[in-house]
Every structure is written in C-alpha cells, then in structure tokens.
Design an enzyme around this catalytic site. Structure first.
Site, PDB file in Angstrom:
ATOM      1  N   SER A   1       0.838  -1.194   0.000  1.00 38.46           N
ATOM      2  CA  SER A   1       0.000   0.000   0.000  1.00 38.46           C
ATOM      3  C   SER A   1       0.873   1.245   0.000  1.00 38.46           C
ATOM      4  CB  SER A   1      -0.896   0.017   1.244  1.00 38.46           C
ATOM      5  OG  SER A   1      -1.585   1.250   1.360  1.00 38.46           O
TER       6      SER A   1
ATOM      7  N   TYR B   1      -4.356  -2.126   9.270  1.00 40.56           N
ATOM      8  CA  TYR B   1      -4.073  -2.217   7.840  1.00 40.56           C
ATOM      9  C   TYR B   1      -2.671  -1.688   7.552  1.00 40.56           C
ATOM     10  CZ  TYR B   1      -4.593  -1.589   2.802  1.00 40.56           C
ATOM     11  OH  TYR B   1      -4.433  -1.644   1.438  1.00 40.56           O
TER      12      TYR B   1
END
Length: 255
Positions: free
Chosen positions: A139, A152
């Site tokens: 990410s 996350y």
C-alpha cells in the site's frame, strides 16, 4: 517479465484491483485463477469473465492456506506467477479498541500473515520454473502511514519488509519478487465509497502491468510514486496533513 502465456494466481481476485488485474492478464493471453473467500464474489466474477478459474478459500486461516496450495497443485499445476492481493481494511480508533483480539487479528492474518505463509508454501514450486514471480500488493500507506487504519497500515508495512527480504534471498534464482504500492484507488476496499476520491482502477491497472513487464520491482503510481521518491520530511508532513483530515471525522471517532 513478459506477461504472456503465464499461469497466474491472484488472491482476492474477484473484486477491485485483483479482479481488474485478472481481466487485464486474461486479455493479454494468460491463464488466470482467482482465490476468494466469498462464493458470491466468485460466482459474479465467473459470470463476468468465464475464462477465469477460481478456488474458494479463507486466507485468514492457516490450514485453509495449506489446502489452497494443495488444490493448486491438482487444479492449476502450471502456475508460475503468484499475486498476493487479498486484503481487508478497517477504520479503527485505538481509543475505542474493546473488541475481542480475534477481530483485530483477522486483518493482520489476511494482510500480513497470509502473503508470508503463501509465499513460503509456493516457493519450491516456483523455484522449479524457468521464470516465475511473486507479486505482493502492499500500500502507499507503507510510505505515509494511515493512522485511521492502524492494523491495515501495520500489516502492509510488515508485508513490505518481508517482500524486501524475500527479493534479496531470491535474487540469484529465476523467481522475481515485485511489490505494488497502490495509491488510493477507487474500489470498495474498506467499504463502499471509502475510496471514491481515488484514481480510476482502469487507469491504475495498465500502469501496473507495464511496470511488471519492465522489471520495475517497486511498482508505484500517482501519489505513491511521488511519495516513494520523496524525502522523509516530505512524507512525514504528508502523513500529518492526511491525519489532520481524518482525526475529527465522525466515522473514525466512532470506529
């Protein structure tokens, strides 16, 4: 790495980035098998793209991951590209973190543990190929941490570290190791409309494929490209500025 006539496995390949990547790779002349925990998502993906193959598996469960790799050996034994794409994202206000640990662990299990475990499980299979690849989707939040999605961000940051070490350990083999750093992409990750401000997935996917074919092992786009090449101070300021936008958001405050 030329992405033609490859046999590709994509976890989380029935929606979002994974599904659009699957369709793009099919169009280029590859065989593609997608993995998802949702039978509904699998059914819809196969109806949309009948050329896809699919296996249902809950990747948060270690035993299911072992069973998945066993099924791949039986049903898709020629696979030579393994894409760890599956992920979930939850807004979590740590000051309200009163749920059972299993709730928080699920996000780490899918985003961090599963890609590590699956990479190990498929290692010997891929090492036997003339050319192969492991592609991990982390990410842009690895570069500018997202405080509103702490588990996350933590899981993807751990995956980044694993991918860097894996690439070094495999650098003298035929297995190439790529990492994709998506910016915010307009998918339903984290919930419907949470990323409606992101770049269009139809814009992002061709850029990803092009970078893989150019052997760019750190794959970036848009803001993640900018942040990957930025100074530490720039990224720290971006992190703070972004947090300032989220920290008073009622959805986050009640998360």
């Amino acid at each position: 790495m030329e992405l033609v006539n490859k046999h590709v496995v994509i976890t989380g390949g029935t929606t979002g980035i994974g599904f659009n990547l699957a369709k793009k790779l099919l169009e280029a002349g590859n065989e593609v098998l997608v993995v998802d925990y949702s039978e509904k998502n699998i059914k819809e993906a196969l109806e949309s793209s009948p050329a896809l193959k699919a296996i249902q598996a809950d990747l948060s469960n270690a035993e299911e991951r072992v069973k998945l790799v066993g099924k791949l050996e039986e049903e898709f034994p020629e696979y030579d590209v393994f894409i760890n794409n599956a992920g979930i994202q939850r807004w979590i206000n740590l000051k309200n973190a009163d749920k059972d640990w299993s709730f928080y662990h699920q996000e780490l299990a899918i985003n961090f543990e599963a890609p590590m475990h699956l990479s190990i499980l498929v290692m010997n299979h891929l090492l036997a190929k003339r050319e192969a690849a492991i592609i991990n989707v982390s990410s842009g939040l690895v570069l500018t941490p997202g405080a509103w999605v702490p588990f996350y961000t933590s899981g993807k940051t751990g995956l980044h570290g694993f991918t860097e070490t894996l690439r070094l350990q495999l650098q003298d083999t035929a297995v190439k190791v790529f990492e994709i750093f998506p910016p915010a992409v307009n998918t339903e990750l984290g919930g419907s409309s949470e990323h409606s401000y992101g770049v269009a997935v139809d814009e992002f996917i061709p850029a990803v494929v092009a970078q893989i074919e150019e052997d760019q092992f750190h794959i970036t786009y848009g803001t993640s490209e900018e942040q990957f090449n930025a100074t530490k101070d720039f990224n720290q300021q971006t992190t703070q500025n972004t947090w300032n936008m989220f920290k008073e958001n009622p959805t986050f405050l009640n998360a």
